[in-house]
Motif scaffolding. Structure first.
Motif, PDB file in Angstrom:
ATOM      1  N   GLY A  31       0.818  -1.218   0.000  1.00 35.55           N
ATOM      2  CA  GLY A  31       0.000   0.000   0.000  1.00 35.55           C
ATOM      3  C   GLY A  31       0.844   1.256   0.000  1.00 35.55           C
ATOM      4  N   ILE A  32       1.918   1.234   0.773  1.00 39.53           N
ATOM      5  CA  ILE A  32       2.820   2.400   0.813  1.00 39.53           C
ATOM      6  C   ILE A  32       3.469   2.612  -0.550  1.00 39.53           C
ATOM      7  CG2 ILE A  32       4.988   3.258   1.808  1.00 39.53           C
ATOM      8  CD1 ILE A  32       4.028   2.013   4.488  1.00 39.53           C
ATOM      9  N   PHE A  69      16.906  -7.885  11.913  1.00 39.20           N
ATOM     10  CA  PHE A  69      15.674  -7.246  11.460  1.00 39.20           C
ATOM     11  C   PHE A  69      14.842  -8.297  10.759  1.00 39.20           C
ATOM     12  CE2 PHE A  69      18.708  -3.696  11.473  1.00 39.20           C
ATOM     13  CZ  PHE A  69      18.025  -2.807  12.277  1.00 39.20           C
ATOM     14  N   GLY A  70      13.535  -8.180  10.878  1.00 45.10           N
ATOM     15  CA  GLY A  70      12.653  -9.112  10.195  1.00 45.10           C
ATOM     16  C   GLY A  70      12.412  -8.689   8.754  1.00 45.10           C
ATOM     17  N   GLY A  71      11.920  -9.620   7.965  1.00 43.27           N
ATOM     18  CA  GLY A  71      11.634  -9.331   6.566  1.00 43.27           C
ATOM     19  C   GLY A  71      10.590  -8.247   6.392  1.00 43.27           C
ATOM     20  N   GLY A  72       9.619  -8.191   7.301  1.00 41.04           N
ATOM     21  CA  GLY A  72       8.611  -7.139   7.231  1.00 41.04           C
ATOM     22  C   GLY A  72       9.195  -5.761   7.446  1.00 41.04           C
ATOM     23  N   ASP A  73      10.139  -5.663   8.360  1.00 42.60           N
ATOM     24  CA  ASP A  73      10.812  -4.377   8.606  1.00 42.60           C
ATOM     25  C   ASP A  73      11.579  -3.932   7.368  1.00 42.60           C
ATOM     26  OD1 ASP A  73       9.985  -4.263  11.320  1.00 42.60           O
ATOM     27  OD2 ASP A  73      11.679  -5.523  11.912  1.00 42.60           O
ATOM     28  N   ILE A  74      12.243  -4.872   6.714  1.00 38.07           N
ATOM     29  CA  ILE A  74      13.032  -4.559   5.527  1.00 38.07           C
ATOM     30  C   ILE A  74      12.118  -4.096   4.393  1.00 38.07           C
ATOM     31  CG2 ILE A  74      14.575  -5.529   3.776  1.00 38.07           C
ATOM     32  CD1 ILE A  74      15.542  -7.465   6.079  1.00 38.07           C
ATOM     33  N   LEU A  76       9.086  -2.865   4.709  1.00 40.04           N
ATOM     34  CA  LEU A  76       8.476  -1.592   5.099  1.00 40.04           C
ATOM     35  C   LEU A  76       9.440  -0.435   4.848  1.00 40.04           C
ATOM     36  CD1 LEU A  76       5.969  -0.283   6.424  1.00 40.04           C
ATOM     37  CD2 LEU A  76       7.135  -0.554   8.614  1.00 40.04           C
ATOM     38  N   ALA A  77      10.700  -0.610   5.209  1.00 38.71           N
ATOM     39  CA  ALA A  77      11.701   0.442   4.984  1.00 38.71           C
ATOM     40  C   ALA A  77      11.886   0.699   3.492  1.00 38.71           C
ATOM     41  CB  ALA A  77      13.031   0.056   5.630  1.00 38.71           C
TER      42      ALA A  77
END
Length: 135
Positions: A31-32, A69-74, A76-77
């Motif tokens: 979405g971002i 770091f988790g895959g979601g954090d990566i 998202l960044a």
């Protein structure tokens, strides 16, 4: 104005969900990334550079030390970097890391029986929202 509203809303959703479940659903970075063309002054190639920069800044430590770091954090960044471009992405990541230092230090000093991970999305959300409004 619409970009800032949507961007902030999606990052707040990521922060809340990450705090509750320690995961970030894939629809949030998607979405971002989809709202990136609404960002003020957004162009494709600077957006790609920003996404690569922000994603790699978290990916490299995650490869060097699995679980950093988790895959979601990566993801998202990287999505936030795609919206904000390289300079603002670095500023947002710097703010996120700075904000997370105290909770990480407190966690590190606690007994070994306590949890060893913190949700990083709330810090990413704070850093990237600040970067979106300031830079």
């Amino acid at each position: 104005m619409a970009f800032h509203f949507l961007f902030t809303g999606l990052l707040i959703a990521a922060a809340v969900i990450d705090l509750r479940t320690m995961t970030i659903p894939p629809w949030i970075p998607l979405g971002i990334a989809l709202i990136a063309p609404l960002a003020p002054g957004w162009y494709l190639w600077p957006g790609i550079l920003g996404g690569l920069t922000a994603g790699l800044v978290l990916l490299l430590p995650a490869v060097a030390k699995p679980g950093a770091f988790g895959g979601g954090d990566i993801k998202l960044a990287a999505a936030c970097g795609f919206c904000l471009r390289a300079f603002s992405s670095i500023a947002g990541l710097w703010l996120a890391v700075t904000l997370s230092l105290l909770p990480a230090l407190v966690l590190r000093l606690r007994k070994s029986s306590s949890p060893t991970h913190i949700s990083f999305a709330p810090f990413l959300a704070a850093g990237f929202v600040a970067a979106a409004f300031l830079f």
